[in-house]
Design a protein around this motif. Sequence first.
Motif, PDB file in Angstrom:
ATOM      1  N   LYS A  67       9.832   2.247  -7.034  1.00  0.00           N
ATOM      2  CA  LYS A  67       8.799   1.989  -6.023  1.00  0.00           C
ATOM      3  C   LYS A  67       8.566   0.490  -5.833  1.00  0.00           C
ATOM      4  N   THR A  68       8.282  -0.192  -6.949  1.00  0.00           N
ATOM      5  CA  THR A  68       7.992  -1.629  -6.861  1.00  0.00           C
ATOM      6  C   THR A  68       9.202  -2.383  -6.321  1.00  0.00           C
ATOM      7  N   THR A  69      10.371  -2.052  -6.833  1.00  0.00           N
ATOM      8  CA  THR A  69      11.584  -2.780  -6.440  1.00  0.00           C
ATOM      9  C   THR A  69      11.865  -2.594  -4.947  1.00  0.00           C
ATOM     10  N   LEU A 146      -0.645  -3.260  -2.530  1.00  0.00           N
ATOM     11  CA  LEU A 146      -1.476  -3.066  -3.728  1.00  0.00           C
ATOM     12  C   LEU A 146      -0.723  -2.127  -4.667  1.00  0.00           C
ATOM     13  N   ASP A 147       0.029  -2.730  -5.589  1.00  0.00           N
ATOM     14  CA  ASP A 147       0.825  -1.940  -6.534  1.00  0.00           C
ATOM     15  C   ASP A 147      -0.108  -1.461  -7.650  1.00  0.00           C
ATOM     16  N   GLU A 148       0.198  -0.295  -8.175  1.00  0.00           N
ATOM     17  CA  GLU A 148      -0.636   0.323  -9.218  1.00  0.00           C
ATOM     18  C   GLU A 148      -2.095   0.378  -8.768  1.00  0.00           C
ATOM     19  N   ALA A 250      14.629   4.745 -14.219  1.00  0.00           N
ATOM     20  CA  ALA A 250      15.681   3.717 -14.264  1.00  0.00           C
ATOM     21  C   ALA A 250      15.317   2.581 -15.217  1.00  0.00           C
ATOM     22  N   ARG A 251      14.009   2.328 -15.355  1.00  0.00           N
ATOM     23  CA  ARG A 251      13.606   1.242 -16.262  1.00  0.00           C
ATOM     24  C   ARG A 251      14.020   1.572 -17.700  1.00  0.00           C
ATOM     25  N   ARG A 252      13.795   2.829 -18.089  1.00  0.00           N
ATOM     26  CA  ARG A 252      14.136   3.240 -19.434  1.00  0.00           C
ATOM     27  C   ARG A 252      15.648   3.131 -19.656  1.00  0.00           C
TER      28      ARG A 252
END
Length: 405
Positions: A67-69, A146-148, A250-252
């Motif tokens: 999402k952020t990326t 506005l992330d998170e 994907a981060r993990r």
Amino acid sequence: MAENIFYNFLNEKSVFTDKSKISPHYAPDKLPFRDEQIKDLSLWLSPILKKAKPHNIFIYGKVGTGKTTVVRHVISQLEKFGKDQHLPLMTVYLNCRNYQTKYTILVYCVQLFYPEQNFFGYSRSFIYDKFLTYIKENKINFVLVLDEIDKVKEKEIDDLIYTLTRTNDELNGGSVSIICISNNIFFKNNLDSRTKSTLCEQEAVYPPYNADELRAILSQRIDIAFKKGVVRDSAINAAAAIAAKESGDARRAVMLLLRAGEIADLNNLSQVTDKEVYEAKEKVEQEVMKGMLLTLPVQLQLVLYAIAESSLKPKGILAISGIETADSNVLYSGEIYDKYCSLCEKYSEKGVSIRWFREYITELETYGFISTTISGKGVKGNTTLIRLGVDPQGIIELLKPEFES
Ligand SMILES: Nc1ncnc2c1ncn2[C@@H]1O[C@H](COP(=O)(O)OP(=O)(O)OP(=O)(O)O)[C@@H](O)[C@H]1O
Ligand SMILES: [Mg+2]
């Protein structure tokens, strides 16, 4: 003179060519399996190219689904395009973990608008006025990410979204629109219906990645982060399988390979295999857990803190209740609620009613922090029994500084 000691590090053997490229903070130029999401997002923002207000957008998806990326990728392209084409647009990204109130969010924006002034300590109405004036005078189309968003204090969210979108009524040229991102499935339930319909003009849900997709994402990173041929297929398969099984995160997956590479370096190995990935698993689990804990909304952190503290102090409930599985880690939801209320008082947070508290318990269960069962008859009627699934001491150590800072 002796050679500089730092030359030792240069000569050190390593499996990496550029470790930063396998860090979860690195944003690659190409984002496989997110073409559709990138296309939708750019379409929803495209009215801005005609100096019109883009849609407000809400993006939801589990952790590590890009999402952020994706959002940062699209808005940075929009910024560049705007500059090239001399369009009156401006985009701002901020993470609400660091900006939890309407005031701090508006101050952040105003500070960007007028970098030479210091807005610390000004009244809310002054700050809002400055915000409005800048957009009015410059007639800019302003997009605020506005992330998170679930990290914004609960009682402020409706007001924040209302204030930002209401700005448009006072503009004659220029606009304000918002992109909100959350991984909290319950976030929307707590919004009032007007806020919900304003915020969710367009909505997207990012699906978790499957093991094949994670393998492809990892391979792309490995090419730029590791020396050629050092990462064995067994390592990629293991990292993709672990991350897909957990949550398609994907981060993990990226972190597993990063830590596996570090283990290989530490042991002077020339290859990274599944053995190093499995060795890295526990460390990565802890890091992921830590990240999740720190990004939970404050109210959820408080409930979890109450559970952690209570589970460190068994009070002989079982002797009273006669639960057969003499398990001293099982707690009553009622006793946790009392503890939660006293923590709210201690840390000057407004507590929620028992009904909301029950929702929080369900949420913590979906995140995997706790498990619950309903007690049988005879144990205070039918009450919820809670068991913490993670180390209570670890939770207290991580969260205490958050509340006491
Ligand atoms: N499609 C993709 N291609 C390459 N890398 C990706 C892709 N999606 C995610 N990643 C990588 O995975 C990591 C996590 O992605 P990101 O931070 O965007 O997740 P998120 O959905 O915002 O998670 P959270 O809910 O925890 O904030 C980053 O390192 C990112 O570069
Ligand atoms: Mg994110």
